[in-house]
Design an enzyme around this catalytic site. Structure first.
Site, PDB file in Angstrom:
ATOM      1  N   GLY A 107      56.837  40.385  71.621  1.00 23.89           N
ATOM      2  CA  GLY A 107      56.273  38.865  72.663  1.00 23.89           C
ATOM      3  C   GLY A 107      54.995  39.952  73.810  1.00 23.89           C
ATOM      4  O   GLY A 107      53.460  38.832  73.752  1.00 23.89           O
ATOM      5  N   ARG A 108      54.522  41.661  73.592  1.00 23.13           N
ATOM      6  CA  ARG A 108      53.422  41.715  74.161  1.00 23.13           C
ATOM      7  C   ARG A 108      52.526  41.693  73.410  1.00 23.13           C
ATOM      8  O   ARG A 108      50.908  42.132  73.360  1.00 23.13           O
ATOM      9  CB  ARG A 108      53.529  43.131  74.417  1.00 23.13           C
ATOM     10  CG  ARG A 108      55.017  42.685  76.334  1.00 23.13           C
ATOM     11  CD  ARG A 108      55.190  44.107  76.604  1.00 23.13           C
ATOM     12  NE  ARG A 108      55.947  44.421  76.927  1.00 23.13           N
ATOM     13  CZ  ARG A 108      56.543  45.276  78.374  1.00 23.13           C
ATOM     14  NH1 ARG A 108      56.102  45.622  78.720  1.00 23.13           N
ATOM     15  NH2 ARG A 108      57.588  44.865  79.395  1.00 23.13           N
ATOM     16  N   LEU A 130      63.967  31.659  62.117  1.00 23.36           N
ATOM     17  CA  LEU A 130      62.947  32.143  63.097  1.00 23.36           C
ATOM     18  C   LEU A 130      61.812  30.477  63.712  1.00 23.36           C
ATOM     19  O   LEU A 130      61.265  30.765  62.068  1.00 23.36           O
ATOM     20  CB  LEU A 130      62.585  33.080  63.133  1.00 23.36           C
ATOM     21  CG  LEU A 130      64.078  34.111  63.211  1.00 23.36           C
ATOM     22  CD1 LEU A 130      62.958  35.416  63.323  1.00 23.36           C
ATOM     23  CD2 LEU A 130      64.511  33.805  64.724  1.00 23.36           C
ATOM     24  N   GLU A 131      61.411  30.363  64.491  1.00 24.58           N
ATOM     25  CA  GLU A 131      59.981  29.751  64.662  1.00 24.58           C
ATOM     26  C   GLU A 131      58.792  30.647  65.340  1.00 24.58           C
ATOM     27  O   GLU A 131      58.852  30.307  66.448  1.00 24.58           O
ATOM     28  CB  GLU A 131      60.213  28.456  65.697  1.00 24.58           C
ATOM     29  CG  GLU A 131      61.790  28.125  64.459  1.00 24.58           C
ATOM     30  CD  GLU A 131      62.461  27.116  66.095  1.00 24.58           C
ATOM     31  OE1 GLU A 131      62.710  25.941  65.869  1.00 24.58           O
ATOM     32  OE2 GLU A 131      62.262  26.919  67.124  1.00 24.58           O
ATOM     33  N   GLN A 150      67.065  38.602  69.929  1.00 21.46           N
ATOM     34  CA  GLN A 150      68.117  39.472  70.107  1.00 21.46           C
ATOM     35  C   GLN A 150      69.161  38.641  70.944  1.00 21.46           C
ATOM     36  O   GLN A 150      68.362  37.159  71.369  1.00 21.46           O
ATOM     37  CB  GLN A 150      68.241  40.628  71.441  1.00 21.46           C
ATOM     38  CG  GLN A 150      67.461  39.560  73.051  1.00 21.46           C
ATOM     39  CD  GLN A 150      66.835  40.921  73.934  1.00 21.46           C
ATOM     40  OE1 GLN A 150      66.911  41.658  73.976  1.00 21.46           O
ATOM     41  NE2 GLN A 150      65.479  40.741  74.523  1.00 21.46           N
ATOM     42  N   LYS A 171      73.329  18.669  60.387  1.00 18.23           N
ATOM     43  CA  LYS A 171      72.630  19.071  59.498  1.00 18.23           C
ATOM     44  C   LYS A 171      72.287  20.538  58.744  1.00 18.23           C
ATOM     45  O   LYS A 171      71.447  21.530  57.856  1.00 18.23           O
ATOM     46  CB  LYS A 171      71.799  18.665  59.125  1.00 18.23           C
ATOM     47  CG  LYS A 171      70.822  18.340  61.060  1.00 18.23           C
ATOM     48  CD  LYS A 171      69.692  17.262  60.288  1.00 18.23           C
ATOM     49  CE  LYS A 171      69.089  17.240  62.111  1.00 18.23           C
ATOM     50  NZ  LYS A 171      68.731  15.766  62.343  1.00 18.23           N
TER      51      LYS A 171
END
Length: 188
Positions: A107-108, A130-131, A150, A171
């Site tokens: 994130g950093r 994951l997006e 996590q 779905k």
């Protein structure tokens, strides 16, 4: 609802109905979460002059394999968005659910791992998609197998009457690899 501590997660994996595989508890188990690792597949949208119609779904995508592209490195440019799988596959029992969070170290650097899909419902089976977004002004290299996020597990006060399952019209149950949006099924 309670959050599972490291010993609770370990106990659920060893003796309970929770299955996460493959997993290396020595490397991935945190005080109150389980780290997940970036898989080997990702998908990036081709640029298109017309908008995506949610009633029709998405067809124009490119899917890549980390092991075949750029020696296993994926460079996310500033503003990039892509879908990626995790190394781990999940089977969550009807008395637990998980919440997906990013790692602060990434994130950093400006990497976000999900837009809205942060909930792993009780009864869910399959890979996490994951997006990924790079919101920083700089490019960032990602590598298969790196710890990317996590999952925090919560115990429900009672078992769900209606867990996530294909029978209930969900779905994405038992999805493998990178699965694109199936939003068009909402209109059928």
């Amino acid at each position: 609802m309670t959050v599972l501590a490291d010993q609770d997660i370990g106990r659920e994996l060893a003796y309970g109905d929770l299955d996460v595989s493959p997993v290396d508890l020595d490397e991935q188990l945190q005080p109150n979460s389980l780290d997940i690792r970036l898989g080997t597949h990702f998908s990036q949208f081709y640029e298109r002059p017309t908008p995506i119609d949610s009633m029709e779904g998405l067809e124009e995508t490119a899917t890549f394999d980390f092991s075949k592209e750029n020696g296993g490195v994926v460079t996310m440019e500033s503003g990039d968005f892509l879908l990626a799988d995790t190394m781990e596959s999940f089977d969550i029992p009807d008395y637990l659910y998980g919440q997906l969070h990013g790692r602060s170290s990434l994130g950093r650097l400006g990497i976000q791992i999900h837009s809205t899909a942060g909930l792993l419902d009780c009864g869910f089976k399959g890979d996490i998609v994951l997006e990924l977004s790079n919101v920083s002004p700089r490019s960032v290299n990602l590598y298969p197998g790196m710890r990317i996020g996590q999952v925090v597990f919560h115990r429900l006060e009672s078992r769900a009457n209606n867990p996530y399952s294909e029978e209930n019209g969900n779905k994405y149950q038992e999805q493998e690899g990178v699965v694109h949006s199936r939003i068009e099924e909402d209109f059928q």
